[in-house]
Design a protein around this motif. Sequence first.
Motif, short mmCIF file in Angstrom:
data_model
loop_
_atom_site.label_atom_id
_atom_site.label_comp_id
_atom_site.label_asym_id
_atom_site.label_seq_id
_atom_site.Cartn_x
_atom_site.Cartn_y
_atom_site.Cartn_z
N ASN A 98 26.53 -26.15 -4.30
CA ASN A 98 27.51 -27.05 -3.69
C ASN A 98 28.48 -27.60 -4.73
O ASN A 98 29.69 -27.68 -4.48
CB ASN A 98 26.81 -28.20 -2.97
N VAL B 103 30.94 -24.98 -5.53
CA VAL B 103 31.93 -24.84 -4.44
C VAL B 103 33.04 -25.87 -4.61
O VAL B 103 34.23 -25.55 -4.47
CB VAL B 103 31.26 -24.97 -3.06
N GLN C 107 24.05 -26.66 6.48
CA GLN C 107 23.36 -26.03 5.35
C GLN C 107 21.85 -26.04 5.56
O GLN C 107 21.17 -25.05 5.27
CB GLN C 107 23.70 -26.74 4.04
N SER D 138 26.85 -32.81 -0.98
CA SER D 138 27.17 -32.20 0.32
C SER D 138 28.29 -32.94 1.05
O SER D 138 29.07 -32.34 1.79
CB SER D 138 25.93 -32.14 1.20
N VAL E 72 31.34 -31.51 -0.36
CA VAL E 72 31.50 -30.13 0.11
C VAL E 72 32.07 -30.14 1.52
O VAL E 72 32.95 -29.33 1.85
CB VAL E 72 30.16 -29.36 0.06
N ARG E 73 31.60 -31.06 2.34
CA ARG E 73 32.13 -31.17 3.70
C ARG E 73 33.62 -31.49 3.67
O ARG E 73 34.40 -30.95 4.46
CB ARG E 73 31.38 -32.25 4.49
N LEU F 192 26.05 -30.95 5.68
CA LEU F 192 24.69 -30.82 5.16
C LEU F 192 23.76 -30.33 6.26
O LEU F 192 22.89 -29.49 6.01
CB LEU F 192 24.21 -32.17 4.61
#
Length: 167
Positions: free
Chosen positions: A35, A38, A104, A90, A93-94, A101
């Motif tokens: 994550n 990313v 995931q 997370s 990442v969102r 999450l």
Amino acid sequence: KPLVIILLTEKWLDSVYFIQILAIAYAFDPVMRLNANVINVTGRSDYTLKAEILKKVALIGLLILSYSFGLKAMTIALAFYSFADLYIVSFYVRNVTGVTLLHQVKLLLPIICYSVISGAICSFVKFLLPSCILQILIGGCLGILAYMLLVYWFSGNIIVDLRKIKK
């Protein structure tokens, strides 16, 4: 426990509890690192910095809260920190990809279930065999076999994908 006895001798048995908690704490570390990558790949290193600051504040808070309760409590706090770490990263990442999450976790749930079942088989074998070496050898082999069979039965498309990659 059998691995600690073989590798470190019985005088290290008190460390088994800590190793088990730390294994849980770091089980999701690869997901967290993926994550974080990313976030960095999308060019939002500012999110990485914000996440690291939040994570360190959470870690310091958990350590301060658990310090007076001893090393076992601090180890458990570290496990909680790893989940907080995953949640914080997370969140960013969102913001970058739109992947939550929960999504995931849904993707990882079969792998988690296979691992828990395989681990339970290994633990069960530990109670049946007296020798630490046999516990590791037979339990490890049965755990690997169980994991492979579960993947084959319930995630057959992974096998097909691996065959395509091999070709």
